[in-house]
Design a protein around this motif. Structure first.
Motif, mmCIF file in Angstrom:
data_model
loop_
_atom_site.group_PDB
_atom_site.id
_atom_site.type_symbol
_atom_site.label_atom_id
_atom_site.label_comp_id
_atom_site.label_asym_id
_atom_site.label_seq_id
_atom_site.Cartn_x
_atom_site.Cartn_y
_atom_site.Cartn_z
ATOM 1 N N ARG B 108 33.392 32.512 32.595
ATOM 2 C CA ARG B 108 34.523 32.991 32.813
ATOM 3 C C ARG B 108 35.160 33.365 34.005
ATOM 4 O O ARG B 108 33.298 34.009 34.615
ATOM 5 C CB ARG B 108 34.377 33.750 31.239
ATOM 6 N N THR B 109 35.468 34.230 34.222
ATOM 7 C CA THR B 109 35.582 34.847 35.256
ATOM 8 C C THR B 109 37.588 35.831 34.993
ATOM 9 O O THR B 109 38.174 35.199 34.496
ATOM 10 C CB THR B 109 36.159 34.403 36.520
ATOM 11 N N ILE B 110 37.803 36.547 35.791
ATOM 12 C CA ILE B 110 38.452 37.673 35.916
ATOM 13 C C ILE B 110 40.245 36.664 36.566
ATOM 14 O O ILE B 110 39.902 36.951 37.641
ATOM 15 C CB ILE B 110 38.306 39.122 35.977
ATOM 16 N N VAL B 111 40.717 36.447 36.509
ATOM 17 C CA VAL B 111 41.913 35.490 36.890
ATOM 18 C C VAL B 111 43.382 36.551 37.349
ATOM 19 O O VAL B 111 43.652 37.347 36.671
ATOM 20 C CB VAL B 111 42.699 34.704 36.499
ATOM 21 N N LYS B 112 44.126 36.552 38.376
ATOM 22 C CA LYS B 112 44.861 37.451 39.026
ATOM 23 C C LYS B 112 46.230 37.154 38.076
ATOM 24 O O LYS B 112 46.507 36.093 37.266
ATOM 25 C CB LYS B 112 45.740 36.939 39.914
ATOM 26 N N HIS B 113 46.499 38.081 37.464
ATOM 27 C CA HIS B 113 47.062 38.062 35.953
ATOM 28 C C HIS B 113 49.020 36.552 36.382
ATOM 29 O O HIS B 113 49.364 36.368 35.422
ATOM 30 C CB HIS B 113 48.354 39.573 35.707
ATOM 31 N N LEU B 160 29.735 35.175 33.832
ATOM 32 C CA LEU B 160 31.111 35.418 34.238
ATOM 33 C C LEU B 160 31.320 35.847 35.606
ATOM 34 O O LEU B 160 29.797 36.591 35.843
ATOM 35 C CB LEU B 160 31.363 37.410 33.646
ATOM 36 N N PHE B 161 31.927 35.032 36.704
ATOM 37 C CA PHE B 161 31.650 35.597 37.632
ATOM 38 C C PHE B 161 32.483 36.859 38.366
ATOM 39 O O PHE B 161 33.733 36.321 37.894
ATOM 40 C CB PHE B 161 31.507 33.879 38.588
ATOM 41 N N VAL B 162 32.617 37.643 39.385
ATOM 42 C CA VAL B 162 33.893 38.015 39.777
ATOM 43 C C VAL B 162 33.722 38.720 41.063
ATOM 44 O O VAL B 162 32.443 38.870 41.165
ATOM 45 C CB VAL B 162 33.751 40.196 38.518
ATOM 46 N N PHE B 163 34.671 39.093 41.447
ATOM 47 C CA PHE B 163 34.877 39.603 43.025
ATOM 48 C C PHE B 163 35.343 40.777 42.401
ATOM 49 O O PHE B 163 36.630 41.067 42.988
ATOM 50 C CB PHE B 163 35.664 38.761 43.939
ATOM 51 N N PRO B 164 33.873 42.314 42.997
ATOM 52 C CA PRO B 164 35.055 43.228 43.320
ATOM 53 C C PRO B 164 35.404 43.428 44.119
ATOM 54 O O PRO B 164 36.508 45.171 43.926
ATOM 55 C CB PRO B 164 33.323 43.478 42.857
#
Lengths: 89, 253
Positions: B108-113, B160-164
């Motif tokens: 999972r990751t956080i993607v630009k909205h 979960l990978f994230v680019f802080p």
């Protein structure tokens, strides 16, 4: 645990995590201190640590829209009372 | 030497067209045939979509290796073996997230909205369990639901990978870290794995349309640190964990 201890701990968290000293107890956190949802989660986790108790998903959802530090203290007091951790001063 | 540069650009252009055609046509025409039944019939629709996405991007990088032999990939075993963790990475190129997806089936990751607004693709992102960076999606009870989903995903062995840094570095230097990722890790009581990415910006530089196929390059993913903070400790501080993480990346960079 007393209301005074709760207020002191909340102030400690604000100082430690958000670098805010002597916060206004009735200020809108979003407007005055630019609080966002991630900050609210951070605060919730700090509250869990402070109370040494797990806060349920439903209780967390109730907390997420809290606006002021006084409301945070009310919230902690309510949880502490439910778990018999609160003693009136 | 503009003529030499011109001839160097021809293979760059061809490789770029082939790779992005594979990437886009896969999403638009081939994968929907698999995505839709997988999402409907699989017990865990999001996991099925993540695995398909992983397979598609694995093929993308196999094709990249074949078409760009001057670029080699060195991904250490300890990176490949990561599970049930929050991976914190530096961010150099658009290739970084898709490279990580190609390595981890359950991710999972956080993607630009803004990507969530793209027709079909946005829907695919949402159904795959990716999280939008938009403030609206991280408000109120939806925020708690998202975090509980991530917690479950990590407990089941996913990552979960994230680019802080939030965005790609243009000069290779670290941008300021967003502390949100550390709060998520704390909420999920998950360890932090610090992965240093190197070389993706030379293959696909920020601000360029073409892959750089003519330079010799090594893309390297290295595990540079593992942190298991005492989240329940009385003196725990998100800021200290964020500072420690940043220091490890700075020492590496």
């Amino acid at each position: 645990m007393t209301r005074q201890e709760i207020e002191q701990e909340v102030k400690n968290v604000f100082h430690r995590e958000f670098e805010i000293e002597n916060p206004d107890m009735d200020a809108d956190l979003r407007e005055t201190y630019e609080f966002d949802s991630i900050d609210a989660i951070e605060l919730l986790l700090a509250i869990e640590n402070f109370l040494s108790t797990e806060i349920s998903q439903e209780e967390k959802k109730q907390a997420i829209n809290i606006r002021t530090i006084n409301q945070i203290c009310d919230y902690i007091e309510k949880i502490a009372k439910q778990r018999n951790l609160f003693s009136p001063a | 030497m503009p003529l030499v540069r011109f001839f160097q650009r021809i293979p760059d252009l061809l490789v770029t067209l082939i790779l992005w055609c594979y990437f886009l046509f896969g999403y638009l025409f081939i994968l929907p045939l698999l995505f839709i039944p997988a999402y409907i019939f699989a017990e865990n629709g999001a996991a099925a979509l993540q695995n398909l996405n992983h397979f598609h991007l694995k093929c993308f990088f196999a094709l990249t290796r074949f078409l760009v032999p001057r670029t080699t990939f060195k991904i250490s075993k300890d990176v490949r073996d990561i599970h049930s963790s929050v991976i914190v990475c530096n961010h150099l190129s658009y290739l970084d997230p898709i490279l990580l997806i190609s390595l981890f089936g359950r991710h999972r990751t956080i993607v630009k909205h803004t990507f969530f607004k793209v027709p079909i693709f946005g829907r695919l992102l949402k159904n795959s369990g990716y999280i939008s960076s938009g403030a609206r999606d991280m408000l109120g009870p939806a925020m708690i639901n998202n975090l509980e989903d991530i917690k479950k995903h990590l407990a089941e062995g996913g990552i979960l990978f994230v680019f802080p840094e939030g965005t790609r570095s243009r000069d290779g230097r670290l941008a300021p870290f967003n502390k949100g990722v550390f709060t998520i890790a704390r909420y999920c009581n998950a360890p932090l794995k610090l992965v240093f990415i190197n070389g993706t910006n030379r293959l696909f530089p920020p601000g360029h349309f073409l892959f750089n196929t003519h330079e010799f390059n090594e893309i390297k993913l290295e595990l540079i640190g593992s942190l298991e903070p005492d989240y329940k400790g009385n003196n725990f501080s998100i800021s200290s964990v964020a500072d420690e993480t940043r220091k490890i990346f700075e020492e590496k960079g």
